[in-house]
Design an enzyme around this catalytic site. Structure first.
Site, mmCIF file in Angstrom:
data_model
loop_
_atom_site.group_PDB
_atom_site.id
_atom_site.type_symbol
_atom_site.label_atom_id
_atom_site.label_comp_id
_atom_site.label_asym_id
_atom_site.label_seq_id
_atom_site.Cartn_x
_atom_site.Cartn_y
_atom_site.Cartn_z
ATOM 1 N N HIS A 74 0.826 -1.209 0.000
ATOM 2 C CA HIS A 74 0.000 0.000 0.000
ATOM 3 C C HIS A 74 0.858 1.255 0.000
ATOM 4 O O HIS A 74 1.828 1.349 0.750
ATOM 5 C CB HIS A 74 -0.904 0.025 1.245
ATOM 6 C CG HIS A 74 -2.043 -0.933 1.168
ATOM 7 N ND1 HIS A 74 -2.952 -1.114 2.173
ATOM 8 C CD2 HIS A 74 -2.440 -1.773 0.172
ATOM 9 C CE1 HIS A 74 -3.849 -2.006 1.814
ATOM 10 N NE2 HIS A 74 -3.556 -2.430 0.604
ATOM 11 N N TYR A 206 -9.451 4.791 7.787
ATOM 12 C CA TYR A 206 -9.605 5.078 9.213
ATOM 13 C C TYR A 206 -10.715 6.122 9.326
ATOM 14 O O TYR A 206 -10.537 7.260 8.890
ATOM 15 C CB TYR A 206 -8.315 5.663 9.801
ATOM 16 C CG TYR A 206 -7.201 4.656 10.021
ATOM 17 C CD1 TYR A 206 -6.417 4.203 8.969
ATOM 18 C CD2 TYR A 206 -6.934 4.168 11.302
ATOM 19 C CE1 TYR A 206 -5.409 3.282 9.169
ATOM 20 C CE2 TYR A 206 -5.906 3.248 11.518
ATOM 21 C CZ TYR A 206 -5.154 2.811 10.452
ATOM 22 O OH TYR A 206 -4.155 1.892 10.662
ATOM 23 N N PRO A 296 -3.976 -0.872 18.900
ATOM 24 C CA PRO A 296 -3.702 -1.250 17.508
ATOM 25 C C PRO A 296 -3.866 -0.119 16.480
ATOM 26 O O PRO A 296 -3.539 -0.318 15.313
ATOM 27 C CB PRO A 296 -4.711 -2.375 17.242
ATOM 28 C CG PRO A 296 -5.778 -2.218 18.261
ATOM 29 C CD PRO A 296 -5.162 -1.570 19.450
ATOM 30 N N LYS A 300 1.425 -0.948 15.223
ATOM 31 C CA LYS A 300 2.852 -1.017 15.551
ATOM 32 C C LYS A 300 3.304 -2.306 16.246
ATOM 33 O O LYS A 300 4.503 -2.596 16.288
ATOM 34 C CB LYS A 300 3.223 0.163 16.473
ATOM 35 C CG LYS A 300 3.219 1.495 15.773
ATOM 36 C CD LYS A 300 4.492 1.703 14.973
ATOM 37 C CE LYS A 300 4.364 2.748 13.908
ATOM 38 N NZ LYS A 300 3.985 2.247 12.583
ATOM 39 N N TYR A 388 3.929 6.090 10.623
ATOM 40 C CA TYR A 388 3.081 4.957 10.244
ATOM 41 C C TYR A 388 3.860 3.950 9.387
ATOM 42 O O TYR A 388 3.801 2.737 9.626
ATOM 43 C CB TYR A 388 1.849 5.464 9.489
ATOM 44 C CG TYR A 388 0.757 4.441 9.334
ATOM 45 C CD1 TYR A 388 -0.396 4.492 10.104
ATOM 46 C CD2 TYR A 388 0.872 3.404 8.399
ATOM 47 C CE1 TYR A 388 -1.404 3.549 9.962
ATOM 48 C CE2 TYR A 388 -0.117 2.455 8.250
ATOM 49 C CZ TYR A 388 -1.260 2.539 9.034
ATOM 50 O OH TYR A 388 -2.251 1.597 8.881
HETATM 51 P P1 RFL Z 1 2.596 -12.885 20.782
HETATM 52 O O1 RFL Z 1 2.206 -12.871 19.363
HETATM 53 O O2 RFL Z 1 1.534 -12.739 21.818
HETATM 54 O O3 RFL Z 1 3.394 -14.244 21.005
HETATM 55 C C1 RFL Z 1 3.669 -14.756 22.273
HETATM 56 C C2 RFL Z 1 3.664 -16.262 22.191
HETATM 57 O O4 RFL Z 1 3.997 -16.789 23.463
HETATM 58 C C3 RFL Z 1 3.119 -17.864 23.775
HETATM 59 N N1 RFL Z 1 3.095 -18.007 25.239
HETATM 60 C C4 RFL Z 1 3.769 -18.979 25.907
HETATM 61 N N2 RFL Z 1 4.538 -19.984 25.485
HETATM 62 C C5 RFL Z 1 5.054 -20.810 26.429
HETATM 63 N N3 RFL Z 1 4.812 -20.691 27.772
HETATM 64 C C6 RFL Z 1 4.038 -19.682 28.218
HETATM 65 N N4 RFL Z 1 3.810 -19.544 29.509
HETATM 66 C C7 RFL Z 1 3.482 -18.775 27.276
HETATM 67 N N5 RFL Z 1 2.678 -17.688 27.385
HETATM 68 C C8 RFL Z 1 2.444 -17.242 26.138
HETATM 69 C C9 RFL Z 1 1.798 -17.437 23.153
HETATM 70 O O5 RFL Z 1 0.930 -18.539 22.921
HETATM 71 C C10 RFL Z 1 2.265 -16.788 21.864
HETATM 72 O O6 RFL Z 1 2.360 -17.718 20.801
HETATM 73 O O7 RFL Z 1 3.700 -11.783 21.111
HETATM 74 P P2 RFL Z 1 4.904 -11.191 20.185
HETATM 75 O O8 RFL Z 1 5.669 -12.295 19.541
HETATM 76 O O9 RFL Z 1 5.591 -10.216 21.039
HETATM 77 O O10 RFL Z 1 4.170 -10.448 18.993
HETATM 78 C C11 RFL Z 1 3.397 -9.298 19.231
HETATM 79 C C12 RFL Z 1 2.219 -9.237 18.262
HETATM 80 O O11 RFL Z 1 1.507 -10.461 18.299
HETATM 81 C C13 RFL Z 1 1.263 -8.080 18.592
HETATM 82 O O12 RFL Z 1 1.991 -6.944 18.995
HETATM 83 C C14 RFL Z 1 0.408 -7.695 17.383
HETATM 84 O O13 RFL Z 1 -0.520 -8.714 17.058
HETATM 85 C C15 RFL Z 1 -0.350 -6.390 17.664
HETATM 86 N N6 RFL Z 1 -1.235 -5.971 16.570
HETATM 87 C C16 RFL Z 1 -0.737 -5.364 15.435
HETATM 88 N N7 RFL Z 1 0.598 -5.215 15.270
HETATM 89 C C17 RFL Z 1 1.105 -4.712 14.107
HETATM 90 O O14 RFL Z 1 2.324 -4.570 13.988
HETATM 91 N N8 RFL Z 1 0.281 -4.348 13.044
HETATM 92 C C18 RFL Z 1 -1.079 -4.481 13.128
HETATM 93 O O15 RFL Z 1 -1.778 -4.223 12.149
HETATM 94 C C19 RFL Z 1 -1.641 -4.953 14.365
HETATM 95 N N9 RFL Z 1 -2.969 -5.098 14.513
HETATM 96 C C20 RFL Z 1 -2.615 -6.200 16.675
HETATM 97 C C21 RFL Z 1 -3.472 -5.721 15.631
HETATM 98 C C22 RFL Z 1 -3.162 -6.901 17.761
HETATM 99 C C23 RFL Z 1 -4.517 -7.108 17.830
HETATM 100 N N10 RFL Z 1 -4.994 -7.886 18.925
HETATM 101 C C24 RFL Z 1 -5.859 -8.999 18.762
HETATM 102 C C25 RFL Z 1 -4.308 -7.810 20.198
HETATM 103 C C26 RFL Z 1 -4.836 -5.910 15.706
HETATM 104 C C27 RFL Z 1 -5.372 -6.562 16.821
HETATM 105 C C28 RFL Z 1 -6.884 -6.685 16.880
HETATM 106 C C1 PHB Z 2 -5.180 -4.987 10.344
HETATM 107 O O1 PHB Z 2 -5.595 -5.899 11.092
HETATM 108 O O2 PHB Z 2 -5.097 -5.127 9.094
HETATM 109 C C2 PHB Z 2 -4.847 -3.682 10.950
HETATM 110 C C3 PHB Z 2 -5.059 -3.479 12.301
HETATM 111 C C4 PHB Z 2 -4.755 -2.249 12.867
HETATM 112 C C5 PHB Z 2 -4.268 -1.228 12.068
HETATM 113 C C6 PHB Z 2 -4.028 -1.434 10.712
HETATM 114 C C7 PHB Z 2 -4.315 -2.675 10.153
HETATM 115 O O3 PHB Z 2 -4.036 0.007 12.597
#
Ligand code: RFL
Ligand code: PHB
Length: 394
Positions: A74, A206, A296, A300, A388
């Protein structure tokens, strides 16, 4: 049984997997343990947006083949606010402003690519472990204890990567007195759905509305990822599919046509900002969500997880090369400035675009004026674009 490796990694999310890969490329051995199943990790719908440098990094380390084919590059995003002939749509072109773009590629696809590459090249990932705990953090031989297939196991290593996310065990294993925590909770969450229908626009929208914020993003040209601001304690059972679609239509304000489709996943995520300082204790190093959480809105979280482990892998590699501990000692102070800039940006996007329970008409006018300023000023939209699409990384 005692396993021996150089770096024991807890958590097979983006942070743990990228750390293992970067270490492998530096000739350093690691073992990852993960408490969920491989299938669960590969199906968990979360982030979707990858910053320019993170895309380049995934390609550089040989994980870019499917990303290049299936990822959607994008050039910018669209802000939607107010009313005008274009439905209030205001495109912001990152490529024009800062020469960088973003890529939509689901986090679970990134996780699948890492799992396939790591397992094929012999990096052990032990899924479905139980009762993980960390020990002897102040010694040169820290240990991870856990159960796997019902049997007690132990990993003896030189360093532990605490990559186990916000609810993991690593951060709580550090004495409270050694940490400072910074926290902000928001009075709302995001209701997110995945729908088998095309997104309303080829870029992200957004949308700021009287009814609250909405985000229209995607996973492919035929699958939409759509989010609605809801109350922080909202119950998903109050949201029938019809109510969700109705609200998504209203918050798009006629700016684009929104096609409805089968909802294949839905859930509510609370929003918070959180930072742990420092991000290390003895030989335990926290990375990603185990050390910090962002709302979110700025997309980031996953990018920050990658940025942390880049620094950590480099510091560990320097140690094995020459015995130098300086980069390891400076890990937290090296990564925290980027963490705080991402915190600031995520907070800024969040407060700009959401409705707050105690705001008044003044606050709304102020938000609209700021949106108008961001959309209309090259200086302001460049600030948004450079944050961003991803601040520079060395
Ligand atoms: P994770 O992905 O939570 O991975 C941690 C892993 O550790 C495991 N775990 C254990 N394993 C062994 N023993 C234990 N006691 C354990 N406890 C936990 C878990 O099962 C898991 O597999 O952390 P990590 O690697 O630091 O990654 C971080 C990202 O997952 C998170 O920051 C992003 O998903 C946030 N996020 C977004 N980030 C972006 O960069 N771009 C986005 O567009 C974006 N959109 C989002 C998001 C997060 C969202 N939610 C659901 C929180 C949108 C949403 C809705
Ligand atoms: C996505 O899930 O695609 C997503 C989530 C949060 C953002 C941007 C993209 O700010």
């Amino acid at each position: 049984m005692t396993l021996r490796t150089q770096v024991g990694i807890i958590g097979a999310g983006p942070a743990g997997l990228m750390l293992a890969k970067l270490l492998q490329m530096a000739g350093i051995e690691s073992i990852i343990i993960e408490n969920r199943s491989r299938e669960y990790c590969e199906a968990r719908v979360r982030a979707g947006l990858i910053e320019q440098w993170a895309r380049d990094c995934l390609i550089d380390i040989g994980l870019g083949e499917r990303l290049k084919r299936e990822g959607m590059y994008h050039e910018g995003i669209k802000l939607r606010f107010g009313d005008d002939a274009r439905g209030g749509l205001h495109p912001i072109s990152f490529t024009k402003l800062v020469g960088k773009g973003t890529t939509i590629y689901g986090q679970q696809e990134v996780v699948k690519d890492f799992n396939t590459a790591l397992i094929a090249s012999g990096v052990p990932i032990l899924f479905e472990v139980e009762d993980a705990s960390v020990h002897d953090l102040d010694s040169k031989k820290p240990k991870i204890k856990f159960r796997h297939d019902g049997q007690p196991q132990e990993i003896e290593c030189d360093f532990i990567g605490g990559c186990d996310g916000f609810h993991g065990i690593c951060r709580p294993s550090i004495p409270e007195s050694a940490l400072q925590l910074f926290d902000r909770e928001y009075p709302f969450g995001w209701l997110g759905i995945l729908s088998e229908s095309p997104p309303p626009d080829h870029e992200l929208i957004y949308s700021y509305t009287e009814r609250g914020f909405a985000l229209y993003t995607m996973r492919s040209p035929t699958v939409s990822r759509l989010y609605l601001q809801v109350d922080h304690d909202e119950d998903i059972d109050n949201w029938s599919d019809d109510r969700i679609w109705d609200e998504l239509h209203r918050r798009l304000h006629g700016a684009r046509k929104l096609e409805e489709g089968k909802i294949v996943q839905k859930g509510i995520t609370p929003m918070r900002s959180f930072v742990t300082e420092p991000m290390q204790h003895g030989r335990l190093f926290l990375a990603g969500d185990s050390a910090h959480i962002v709302p979110p809105t700025g997309a980031k979280g996953m990018n920050l997880a990658f940025a942390d482990v880049r620094v950590l892998a480099r510091a560990i590699a320097a140690f094995y090369k020459s015995g130098a501990t300086e980069l390891l000692e400076r890990y937290s102070e090296t990564v925290l400035p980027r963490v705080w800039k991402a915190q600031r940006f995520s907070w800024w996007m969040t407060q700009l675009l959401h409705r707050f329970p105690h705001e008044n008409a003044f606050d709304q006018r102020r938000q609209l004026a700021e949106l108008d300023y961001v959309a209309g000023s090259v200086a302001a939209s460049t600030t948004l674009a450079e944050n961003y699409a991803g601040l520079p990384i060395d």
